[in-house]
Design an enzyme around this catalytic site. Structure first.
Site: not given
Ligand code: RB5
Length: 149
Positions: A69
Site C-alpha cells: 500500500c
Molecule cells: C491510501 O491512500 C493509503 O492510505 C494506503 O495505501 C496506505 O498507505 C495505508 O496505510
C-alpha cells in the site's frame, strides 16, 4: 517439487508497484496469485486486499504473501488480524532478512510511496530467498504469539 506460491495484492497506493513486482516474482520462478486490485481504483480501501492475501497464507502451507500500500502499514495491520499470519513491514535488505530469519514472516509488506522500485525488488528477492532459521528461541517466541489468540 511443488512450486511455492506467492499471493500478492495492493490497494491504489501500491497498485503500480504490485503490477511490477508480480512480474518480477514470476521471473524468479514462483507461481503468483494476484488477489487484486485488478484495475487501478483511486478510491479503494486496503483491508479487503490484505484479508484476501492473509486468508490464503493462513489456510495453505506452500503460500506466502506480499502486500503493498502507500506506506505498507495499513495492509500490515489488517493482515495481522488473521490467525497464523506474521506480516511485517520491510524497508531495506536487513529488515527483510531479519523478518525471515528470526520471525518466519509469512507476509512481506511494502510501502510504494516510501521505497523505490529498485529497493522493493532487492527486498523481495532477499525475503523470498531467506529461510527461517528455526532456532529454538525464535520458535519459542512465535509459539507464544500463536497461543495468544
Ligand atoms: C491510501 O491512500 C493509503 O492510505 C494506503 O495505501 C496506505 O498507505 C495505508 O496505510
Amino acid at each position: 517439487m511443488k512450486k511455492d506460491i506467492i499471493a500478492i495484492a495492493s490497494d491504489h497506493g501500491g497498485f503500480l508497484r504490485k503490477e511490477m513486482l508480480k512480474r518480477y516474482v514470476e521471473s524468479l520462478g514462483f507461481i503468483v496469485h494476484d488477489l487484486g486490485a485488478t484495475i487501478y481504483n483511486g478510491k479503494d480501501d486496503y483491508p479487503q486486499y490484505a484479508f484476501a492475501v492473509a486468508e490464503e497464507v493462513s489456510s495453505k502451507r506452500n503460500v506466502r504473501g506480499i502486500l503493498i500500500c502507500g506506506s505498507g502499514q495499513g495492509v500490515c495491520i489488517a493482515a495481522n488480524r488473521v490467525k497464523g499470519v506474521r506480516a511485517a513491514l520491510a524497508w531495506n535488505i536487513a529488515s527483510a532478512q531479519a523478518g525471515r530469519n528470526d520471525d518466519d514472516v509469512n507476509i512481506l509488506c511494502l510501502g510504494e510511496r516510501l521505497i523505490s522500485a529498485k529497493q522493493s525488488k532487492d527486498i523481495v528477492k532477499v525475503w523470498l530467498e531467506t529461510p527461517f532459521s528455526k532456532e529454538a528461541r525464535f520458535k519459542r517466541r512465535i509459539k507464544k504469539i500463536d497461543e495468544r489468540r
